[in-house]
Structures are given as C-alpha cells and as structure tokens.
Design a protein around this motif. Sequence first.
Motif, short mmCIF file in Angstrom:
data_model
loop_
_atom_site.label_atom_id
_atom_site.label_comp_id
_atom_site.label_asym_id
_atom_site.label_seq_id
_atom_site.Cartn_x
_atom_site.Cartn_y
_atom_site.Cartn_z
N ILE A 216 10.82 3.17 -4.73
CA ILE A 216 9.63 4.18 -5.15
C ILE A 216 10.19 5.41 -5.91
O ILE A 216 9.86 6.26 -6.71
CB ILE A 216 8.61 4.76 -4.31
CG1 ILE A 216 7.96 3.41 -3.53
CG2 ILE A 216 7.50 5.35 -4.56
CD1 ILE A 216 6.99 3.31 -2.44
N ALA B 83 6.97 8.83 -3.34
CA ALA B 83 7.86 8.07 -2.38
C ALA B 83 7.86 9.10 -1.19
O ALA B 83 7.85 8.50 0.15
CB ALA B 83 9.34 8.22 -2.84
N VAL C 55 1.27 3.59 -6.84
CA VAL C 55 2.70 3.25 -7.20
C VAL C 55 3.08 2.05 -7.84
O VAL C 55 3.52 1.82 -9.10
CB VAL C 55 3.57 3.68 -6.30
CG1 VAL C 55 5.17 3.63 -6.78
CG2 VAL C 55 3.48 4.95 -5.65
#
Length: 222
Positions: free
Chosen positions: A73, A81, A150
């Motif tokens: 991420i 992240a 994400v």
Amino acid sequence: MDTTRRTAVVTGVLFLVTEVAAIAGLALYGPVLDGAAYVLGPGADARVRAGALCEMVLLVAVIGTGVALYPVIRRRHEALAVGYVCGRLLEAAVIAVGIVSVLAVVTLRQDLLGESGRAAASALVAVHDWTFLLGPNVALGANTLILAYVMRRTGLVPAWIALLGLAGGALVCASAVAVLFGLYAQVSVPGTLAALPVFAWEVTLAVRLLTRGFQVTQKYPD
C-alpha cells in the motif's frame, strides 16, 4: 515466487486465519458470557482458555495483515498505509482487552465465590461485550473501508471486490451504531446479517490473493 506474490499469499492466509480464529473464539467463549452464572456454576475453564487462545491467534493475524500489506500500500498511498497499520494495531489492542476480561472471569470462578464474584463477573463480561463491539465492528469496519478504498483506487484487486469491502465496512459500522443505541443485540440475526458482507469481503479477498495475487496496473506499477 517474487516478493509481491509472496506478500499476496501471506496476506491471504492471514485473512483466512482471522475468520477461522474469530468464529472459533466466539463459539468457545459461549459459557463464560453468562457472567454471574458461570462463576457460580461448574464452569468450562478449558474451553474458555481454548477460546482465549483462538483470540490470541486472531490478534496476531490482525496485526499481521497490516504489516504484510504495508509495503504494498505504501508504494501507492503512504498515508493510508500508515493509517491501516495503526487501525489494525488498535483493533488488536481492543481484542486483547476482551481476552483479559474473559480470562479474569475464569479466575473469579476459581478464587472468588458469592455475590461479590457474581458482580465482578458481570462487570468483566460487560467489558468483553463492549470490546467485541468496538473491535470486530467499529475498528474492523473502519479498517475495511481504508483497505477497500486503497484497493479500489489503485486497482490492486478487481473493482467488484473492492466495492464489496466498501459496502461491508460501511454496513458493519452502521450496525455498530445501531447496537450502541440498543436497537438490537450484536449477537443477533440483524447483527449477523450486517456482518456477513465483511465476512464475504475478507474471504473473497483472501481467495483472490491466494490464487491470483495482486492485480498490477500501469498506473500503479510495482
């Protein structure tokens, strides 16, 4: 096996472990959640300890998913992240409080009887019930929304899987609010139905990562 593929496999396994451990822990905890009745009854201490062990496995797996996904991420959205890792750590911390409260009830049954033991056991079970709401509902829902966002934005998995996560995360958070205000119990038909999309999201994501790995796009190369 390259690093990204290995990460996908590890993450998929950890997500499956969270599901199995969470279900097993809840099933094994059954007797102790009666609180006062458990303290004064014959008890099922070995079963409760086994449930606590499952919850500890769950705790480790929850943290593991955050750690495993962090480098993937971070290459695409560093702030999210960090947020996902912190969210998983918070979720694990809440679970840990619930484990301690349940094991404390077992200790009460062994060492403290009478009305004081009943009252203390009821209080500890109440602590567990609230951690069960804040961990596997509020924190889990928020973390699901972060990860699904994400995945949707970066195309790491097919769009329909990410959308399932967004819907599941939102629904379980809404259900937590309903439970908070007493509209229904968390362990109930409405509560279970509200949790099913998150369960489906995690299992689907795990299977996807185990079988196909991450979906690499030109916009977000590895």
